[in-house]
Design a protein around this motif. Structure first.
Motif, short mmCIF file in Angstrom:
data_model
loop_
_atom_site.label_atom_id
_atom_site.label_comp_id
_atom_site.label_asym_id
_atom_site.label_seq_id
_atom_site.Cartn_x
_atom_site.Cartn_y
_atom_site.Cartn_z
N GLY A 1 0.79 -1.22 0.00
CA GLY A 1 0.00 0.00 0.00
C GLY A 1 0.83 1.27 0.00
O GLY A 1 0.29 2.37 -0.02
N HIS A 2 2.15 1.11 0.01
CA HIS A 2 3.05 2.27 0.03
C HIS A 2 4.02 2.25 -1.13
O HIS A 2 5.05 2.91 -1.10
CB HIS A 2 3.83 2.29 1.35
N GLY A 3 3.71 1.47 -2.15
CA GLY A 3 4.59 1.33 -3.30
C GLY A 3 5.49 0.11 -3.15
O GLY A 3 5.95 -0.20 -2.06
N ALA A 4 5.70 -0.59 -4.24
CA ALA A 4 6.59 -1.75 -4.24
C ALA A 4 8.04 -1.28 -4.29
O ALA A 4 8.34 -0.21 -4.83
CB ALA A 4 6.30 -2.65 -5.44
N THR A 5 8.92 -2.06 -3.72
CA THR A 5 10.34 -1.79 -3.85
C THR A 5 10.81 -2.40 -5.16
O THR A 5 10.71 -3.61 -5.36
CB THR A 5 11.13 -2.40 -2.66
N GLU B 1 14.04 -5.11 -10.80
CA GLU B 1 13.49 -6.25 -10.07
C GLU B 1 12.58 -5.79 -8.93
O GLU B 1 12.88 -4.81 -8.24
CB GLU B 1 14.61 -7.12 -9.51
N ILE B 2 11.49 -6.52 -8.75
CA ILE B 2 10.54 -6.28 -7.66
C ILE B 2 11.03 -7.10 -6.46
O ILE B 2 11.26 -8.30 -6.59
CB ILE B 2 9.12 -6.74 -8.04
N VAL B 3 11.19 -6.44 -5.32
CA VAL B 3 11.73 -7.10 -4.13
C VAL B 3 10.59 -7.50 -3.19
O VAL B 3 9.77 -6.67 -2.81
CB VAL B 3 12.71 -6.17 -3.37
N CYS B 4 10.55 -8.78 -2.80
CA CYS B 4 9.58 -9.24 -1.81
C CYS B 4 10.02 -8.71 -0.45
O CYS B 4 11.15 -8.96 -0.02
CB CYS B 4 9.49 -10.76 -1.78
N PRO B 5 9.14 -8.00 0.27
CA PRO B 5 9.54 -7.42 1.54
C PRO B 5 9.71 -8.43 2.67
O PRO B 5 10.28 -8.12 3.70
CB PRO B 5 8.41 -6.44 1.86
N ARG B 6 9.23 -9.65 2.49
CA ARG B 6 9.35 -10.64 3.56
C ARG B 6 10.68 -11.37 3.55
O ARG B 6 11.36 -11.43 4.54
CB ARG B 6 8.21 -11.65 3.51
N HIS B 7 11.05 -11.97 2.42
CA HIS B 7 12.27 -12.78 2.38
C HIS B 7 13.33 -12.27 1.41
O HIS B 7 14.39 -12.88 1.30
CB HIS B 7 11.92 -14.23 2.04
N GLY B 8 13.03 -11.21 0.68
CA GLY B 8 14.04 -10.62 -0.19
C GLY B 8 14.17 -11.24 -1.56
O GLY B 8 15.06 -10.86 -2.31
N SER B 9 13.33 -12.21 -1.90
CA SER B 9 13.36 -12.75 -3.26
C SER B 9 13.08 -11.60 -4.23
O SER B 9 12.31 -10.70 -3.92
CB SER B 9 12.30 -13.83 -3.45
N ILE C 1 18.01 -8.47 3.22
CA ILE C 1 18.20 -7.23 2.49
C ILE C 1 17.68 -6.07 3.33
O ILE C 1 16.58 -6.14 3.86
CB ILE C 1 17.48 -7.25 1.13
N SER C 2 18.46 -5.03 3.45
CA SER C 2 17.98 -3.86 4.19
C SER C 2 17.67 -2.74 3.20
O SER C 2 18.25 -2.66 2.13
CB SER C 2 19.04 -3.40 5.19
#
Length: 139
Positions: free
Chosen positions: A59-63, A68-76, A137-138
């Motif tokens: 809801g705040h924009g994808a990283t 590449e689109i970064v999954c915020p949970r595990h960094g895939s 990933i930070s």
């Protein structure tokens, strides 16, 4: 003939790095769709990681980094253009695509399997405020 629904512009997706909208899928369920910049245009993906049904855009924009689109949970990370992941917990999987068309810089939803509901995230889903990250990933 497939009905087209105007979503946004390629320029806006590029400026914001991602753009979220909600559709009703073929099962009558609300589903979020993520537009991301891709070489020469944009691509549309269901807003869920293939590993643990994690929202890619909470809801705040994808990283999105280096295409590449970064999954915020595990960094895939998923290739913005193909949706394919070659690393992390989701390696070897591909995001589910949603059909769109770009005409004169305007993005249209053209997928006959879904119907447009509204811009933005699914409303009333307070239980999914975002991940409790276990990523290496930070940001």
């Amino acid at each position: 003939m497939t009905v087209r629904h105007r979503l946004t512009t390629v320029e806006r997706v590029r400026d914001e790095r991602s753009w979220l909208f909600t559709v009703r899928n073929e099962y009558g369920e609300s589903t979020e769709v993520l537009l991301v910049p891709c070489e020469g245009g944009v691509e549309a993906w269901v807003n869920r990681c293939t590993h643990q049904n994690q929202r890619l855009d909470t809801g705040h924009g994808a990283t999105v980094r280096d295409g590449e689109i970064v999954c915020p949970r595990h960094g895939s990370t998923f290739d913005s253009c193909s949706g394919y992941c070659d690393n992390g917990a989701a390696a070897g999987t591909t995001l589910r695509s949603v059909e769109i068309d770009v005409d004169n810089g305007v993005v249209y939803l053209t997928d006959a399997a879904v119907s447009y509901l509204h811009d933005g995230e699914i409303t009333g889903d307070e239980d999914d405020d975002g991940p409790s990250s276990t990523s290496h990933i930070s940001f």
